[in-house]
Write an enzyme that holds these catalytic residues in place. Structure first.
Site, PDB file in Angstrom:
ATOM      1  N   GLU A 123       0.804  -1.313  -0.037  1.00 18.95           N
ATOM      2  CA  GLU A 123      -0.016   0.108  -0.080  1.00 18.95           C
ATOM      3  C   GLU A 123       1.118   1.334   0.102  1.00 18.95           C
ATOM      4  O   GLU A 123       0.486   2.288  -0.301  1.00 18.95           O
ATOM      5  CB  GLU A 123      -0.988  -0.179   1.197  1.00 18.95           C
ATOM      6  CG  GLU A 123      -2.077  -1.256   1.233  1.00 18.95           C
ATOM      7  CD  GLU A 123      -1.608  -2.450   1.616  1.00 18.95           C
ATOM      8  OE1 GLU A 123      -0.590  -2.579   1.920  1.00 18.95           O
ATOM      9  OE2 GLU A 123      -2.603  -3.192   1.606  1.00 18.95           O
ATOM     10  N   PHE A 161     -11.592  -6.669  14.253  1.00 18.27           N
ATOM     11  CA  PHE A 161     -10.534  -7.099  13.274  1.00 18.27           C
ATOM     12  C   PHE A 161     -10.300  -5.977  12.255  1.00 18.27           C
ATOM     13  O   PHE A 161     -11.110  -5.537  11.555  1.00 18.27           O
ATOM     14  CB  PHE A 161     -11.083  -8.294  12.661  1.00 18.27           C
ATOM     15  CG  PHE A 161     -10.291  -9.113  11.617  1.00 18.27           C
ATOM     16  CD1 PHE A 161      -8.934  -9.349  12.155  1.00 18.27           C
ATOM     17  CD2 PHE A 161     -10.478  -9.014  10.352  1.00 18.27           C
ATOM     18  CE1 PHE A 161      -7.972 -10.077  11.259  1.00 18.27           C
ATOM     19  CE2 PHE A 161      -9.441  -9.483   9.324  1.00 18.27           C
ATOM     20  CZ  PHE A 161      -8.372  -9.986   9.827  1.00 18.27           C
ATOM     21  N   GLN A 162      -9.207  -5.710  12.180  1.00 16.11           N
ATOM     22  CA  GLN A 162      -8.498  -5.025  11.227  1.00 16.11           C
ATOM     23  C   GLN A 162      -9.026  -3.405  11.356  1.00 16.11           C
ATOM     24  O   GLN A 162      -9.284  -2.594  10.388  1.00 16.11           O
ATOM     25  CB  GLN A 162      -8.538  -5.446   9.787  1.00 16.11           C
ATOM     26  CG  GLN A 162      -7.922  -6.767   9.370  1.00 16.11           C
ATOM     27  CD  GLN A 162      -7.692  -6.907   8.038  1.00 16.11           C
ATOM     28  OE1 GLN A 162      -8.393  -6.910   7.264  1.00 16.11           O
ATOM     29  NE2 GLN A 162      -6.319  -7.731   7.642  1.00 16.11           N
ATOM     30  N   LYS A 193     -17.443  -0.248   5.986  1.00 20.27           N
ATOM     31  CA  LYS A 193     -17.842  -0.940   5.195  1.00 20.27           C
ATOM     32  C   LYS A 193     -19.431  -0.846   5.036  1.00 20.27           C
ATOM     33  O   LYS A 193     -20.064  -1.041   3.874  1.00 20.27           O
ATOM     34  CB  LYS A 193     -17.593  -2.453   5.945  1.00 20.27           C
ATOM     35  CG  LYS A 193     -18.027  -3.479   4.820  1.00 20.27           C
ATOM     36  CD  LYS A 193     -17.378  -4.998   5.119  1.00 20.27           C
ATOM     37  CE  LYS A 193     -17.944  -6.089   4.495  1.00 20.27           C
ATOM     38  NZ  LYS A 193     -17.117  -6.682   3.431  1.00 20.27           N
ATOM     39  N   MET A 226      24.683   7.630   1.716  1.00 21.04           N
ATOM     40  CA  MET A 226      24.570   9.059   2.309  1.00 21.04           C
ATOM     41  C   MET A 226      24.914   8.769   3.872  1.00 21.04           C
ATOM     42  O   MET A 226      25.631   9.801   4.352  1.00 21.04           O
ATOM     43  CB  MET A 226      22.954   9.492   2.333  1.00 21.04           C
ATOM     44  CG  MET A 226      23.233  11.039   2.512  1.00 21.04           C
ATOM     45  SD  MET A 226      24.513  11.977   1.590  1.00 21.04           S
ATOM     46  CE  MET A 226      23.626  12.845   0.396  1.00 21.04           C
TER      47      MET A 226
HETATM   48  C1  LIG Z   1      12.725   5.248   4.967  1.00 23.71           C
HETATM   49  C2  LIG Z   1      13.924   5.855   5.192  1.00 23.71           C
HETATM   50  N1  LIG Z   1      14.845   5.323   6.085  1.00 23.71           N
HETATM   51  C3  LIG Z   1      16.030   5.780   6.336  1.00 23.71           C
HETATM   52  C4  LIG Z   1      16.363   6.956   5.969  1.00 23.71           C
HETATM   53  C5  LIG Z   1      17.739   7.369   6.314  1.00 23.71           C
HETATM   54  N2  LIG Z   1      18.611   7.443   5.091  1.00 23.71           N
HETATM   55  C6  LIG Z   1      18.819   8.458   4.442  1.00 23.71           C
HETATM   56  S1  LIG Z   1      19.988   8.113   3.058  1.00 23.71           S
HETATM   57  C7  LIG Z   1      20.291   6.783   3.538  1.00 23.71           C
HETATM   58  C8  LIG Z   1      20.950   5.868   2.661  1.00 23.71           C
HETATM   59  C9  LIG Z   1      20.427   5.437   1.429  1.00 23.71           C
HETATM   60  O1  LIG Z   1      21.225   4.285   0.910  1.00 23.71           O
HETATM   61  P1  LIG Z   1      21.122   3.812  -0.626  1.00 23.71           P
HETATM   62  O2  LIG Z   1      19.823   3.797  -0.951  1.00 23.71           O
HETATM   63  O3  LIG Z   1      21.915   2.569  -0.881  1.00 23.71           O
HETATM   64  O4  LIG Z   1      21.504   5.198  -1.421  1.00 23.71           O
HETATM   65  P2  LIG Z   1      23.123   5.916  -1.554  1.00 23.71           P
HETATM   66  O5  LIG Z   1      22.902   7.158  -0.548  1.00 23.71           O
HETATM   67  O6  LIG Z   1      23.804   4.797  -1.299  1.00 23.71           O
HETATM   68  O7  LIG Z   1      22.922   6.370  -2.861  1.00 23.71           O
HETATM   69  C10 LIG Z   1      19.366   6.436   4.615  1.00 23.71           C
HETATM   70  C11 LIG Z   1      19.418   5.025   5.295  1.00 23.71           C
HETATM   71  C12 LIG Z   1      15.473   7.150   5.005  1.00 23.71           C
HETATM   72  N3  LIG Z   1      15.816   8.370   4.525  1.00 23.71           N
HETATM   73  N4  LIG Z   1      14.620   6.754   4.582  1.00 23.71           N
END
Ligand SMILES: Cc1ncc(C[n+]2csc(CCOP(=O)(O)OP(=O)(O)O)c2C)c(N)n1
Length: 564
Positions: free
Chosen positions: A49, A111-112, A161, A478
């Site tokens: 979703e 439920f749900q 519902k 990052m």
């Molecule tokens: C849902 C979610 N969880 C955690 C983060 C924190 N976060 C920001 S950038 C990042 C790393 C992303 O890694 P990747 O997708 O491998 O991309 P890269 O930076 O290596 O290009 C994280 C964990 C986020 N932005 N969103």
């Protein structure tokens, strides 16, 4: 003749001009799904979703229309929260329908059952629990109006519902009347005059353009005015595409990973015109040193964003498109001053050109594939084609922002405000549904793509030929970059030592998987991917510890950038 609640929902969607609905069924909405084939709406069954809402959001960003998602109660509803918060932070118009347990059971831990209206209150522009089938047409009409008017945003409608089963005479209202909700579209003429006078006195003017410019379809008039007055333009992450980055007046993006010239120009500007931008902390850096010498003019539809983060000298509350049009008229009326003004800041433009020369966006070519190189190649190979680019979040997002030259609005879909990993791929699917014949590319990290990779099945089922370009660095890049720079290379929980074989994974879903490991293979692999009319996933194995530069360390002013 009477209609059921389910029929009313679907008929109302048809009247609203909705063509695509992204959803996932369940017990609470089974009556709706039962009716669905009788209506001229195309339903796309996603695999989660969250993806339904991101797809609706991507559809909305790419088209400017309202995106629609439909899910069941309980876990179906709670799975939409991230999508709603993403759309909310970026002001994207979507309407999400959730199923709910019958009204008699609400509050009984049935439920749900989930109190989705309570849960989503802080991350929707408005939400409704429909208690009586007779309210349904009015609520749907209002929801679409609220989602798309003023500062756009997501609206949720919770459908018990029994309301879907109950019947009533169907009459769709012609208009909406909502007490206490009347967005201001026309800028105040006095403020507008003041702003134009201040602008035409500037020696070092800058336009700072945000996502509001895209939302209000103001890119054309902003470009015209900037060119007419020779004003350099920087855009936020959300504003990419609002001004052609190929133009000499383009400064590129500003902020934490903005260009040197954009950050310096804003810092040294004497009049800064913020156009549909909200002074996000990723843009301003340390606030007391943000554009310290500038008179700040802020044009925004949302009065609550004025002087929220940065003190504004001349606020204009109104629709960006309307205000910029009027500014153009005022400038035309003062054509002599405008002409003199346009010719008066050569020195400023020359300084900016020098900044550009000093610090271009750059990277060092090596024997391994550099992620920036991949994005540059995508740009080169698709020039003139106006592909729609979506991104995940992290370094991939920043490189996609920096190294692709956006020239048109609604060609860039990225989660700016919430920074949602897992956004890009389902958003790309939404855009591809809207534009079946355009090239749609999701630029992803190996971490983020795994957050909604299951949507490969959706892509295959509906023949949505989205291209996923993974910049696979083996890290949550990052976060790893921050650990490298600010935590003494203490790489805690950022190494992805177990990743699936993405090529095989793509194939397992019935999509095409490609891989490249050397720079020499990048161009041919991209060409191949773009030539296949099917969903394609490309695994680019890139330099593991490459960083995004420039970078403004958190808490620093934007003029203090770490450069390559
Ligand atoms: C849902 C979610 N969880 C955690 C983060 C924190 N976060 C920001 S950038 C990042 C790393 C992303 O890694 P990747 O997708 O491998 O991309 P890269 O930076 O290596 O290009 C994280 C964990 C986020 N932005 N969103």
């Amino acid at each position: 003749m009477k209609k059921t609640g389910a029929q009313i929902v679907l008929q109302s969607l048809q009247i609203e001009g909705v063509k695509a609905v992204f959803g996932y069924p369940g017990g609470a909405v089974i009556n709706l799904y039962d009716e669905l084939p009788n209506y001229e709406l195309k339903h796309y069954l996603v695999r989660h979703e969250q993806a339904a809402v991101h797809a609706a959001d991507g559809y909305a960003r790419a088209t400017g229309e309202v995106g629609v998602a439909l899910v069941t109660s309980g876990p179906g509803a709670t799975n939409t929260v991230t999508g709603l918060a993403t759309a909310y932070m970026d002001s994207i118009p979507v309407v999400v329908f959730t199923g709910q347990v019958p009204t008699a059971l609400i509050g009984n831990d049935a439920f749900q059952e989930a109190d989705i209206v309570g849960i989503t209150r802080p991350c929707t522009k408005h939400n409704y629990l429909v208690k009586d089938v007779r309210e349904l047409p009015r609520i749907i009409k209002e929801a679409f109006h609220i989602a798309r008017s003023g500062r756009p945003g997501p609206v949720l409608i919770d459908l018990p519902k029994d309301v879907l089963v109950d019947t009533t005479i169907f009459e769709y209202p012609e208009s909406v009347s909502l007490r206490g909700y009347s967005p201001t579209y026309e800028g105040h003429p006095g403020q507008l005059r003041k702003a134009v006078r201040a602008l035409l006195k500037a020696k070092r003017p800058v336009f700072y353009v945000g996502g509001g410019a895209i939302l209000s379809n103001a890119a054309g008039v902003i470009t015209e005015l900037a060119v007419r007055l020779q004003i350099p333009v920087t855009t936020t992450l959300m504003g990419l595409g609002a001004f052609p980055e190929t133009h000499a007046l383009s400064l590129g993006m500003l902020g934490m990973h903005g260009t040197y010239r954009a950050n310096m120009a804003v810092t040294e500007s004497d009049v800064l015109v913020a156009i549909g931008a909200r002074f996000d902390d990723r843009v301003t850096g340390r606030i007391d040193e943000f554009a310290p010498d500038a008179k700040i003019i802020h044009i925004d539809i949302d009065p609550t964003s004025i002087s929220k983060n940065v003190k504004v000298h001349i606020p204009i509350v109104g629709d960006v498109h309307d205000v910029m049009n009027k500014m153009m008229v005022a400038v035309n009326e003062m054509s002599e001053e405008a002409h003199e003004f346009a010719a008066s800041h050569d020195e400023w433009l020359a300084r900016i050109a020098k900044w550009k020369e000093m610090h271009k966006l750059d990277y060092i070519q090596e024997e391994v594939i550099k992620p920036q190189y991949v994005v540059e190649k995508i740009c080169e190979l698709t020039r003139g084609q106006q592909p729609i680019i979506s991104t995940e979040v992290g370094q991939n997002q920043m490189w996609a922002a920096q190294f692709y030259e956006y020239t048109k609005p609604r060609t860039w879909l990225s989660s700016g405000g919430l920074g949602t990993m897992g956004y890009g791929f389902p958003a790309a699917l939404g855009a591809q549904v809207a534009f079946p014949d355009r090239l749609v590319i999701d630029i992803a990290g190996d971490g983020s793509i795994q957050m909604n990779i299951q949507e490969l099945a959706t892509a295959v089922q509906y023949r949505l030929p989205v291209k996923i370009i993974i910049l696979n660095n083996g890290y949550l890049g990052m976060v790893r970059q921050w650990q490298e720079l600010f935590f003494q290379k203490h790489y805690s929980a950022t190494e992805m030592s177990a990743v699936p074989d993405f090529v095989k994974l793509a194939e397992a879903y019935g999509a095409v998987g490609l891989r490249a490991t050397r720079p020499q293979e990048v161009e041919s692999t991209l060409k191949k991917a773009f030539s296949i009319n099917k969903p394609v996933l490309v695994d680019f194995v890139v330099a593991g510890e490459e960083n995004v530069y420039p970078m403004v360390p958190a808490g620093q002013p934007i003029s203090k950038m770490l450069l390559v």
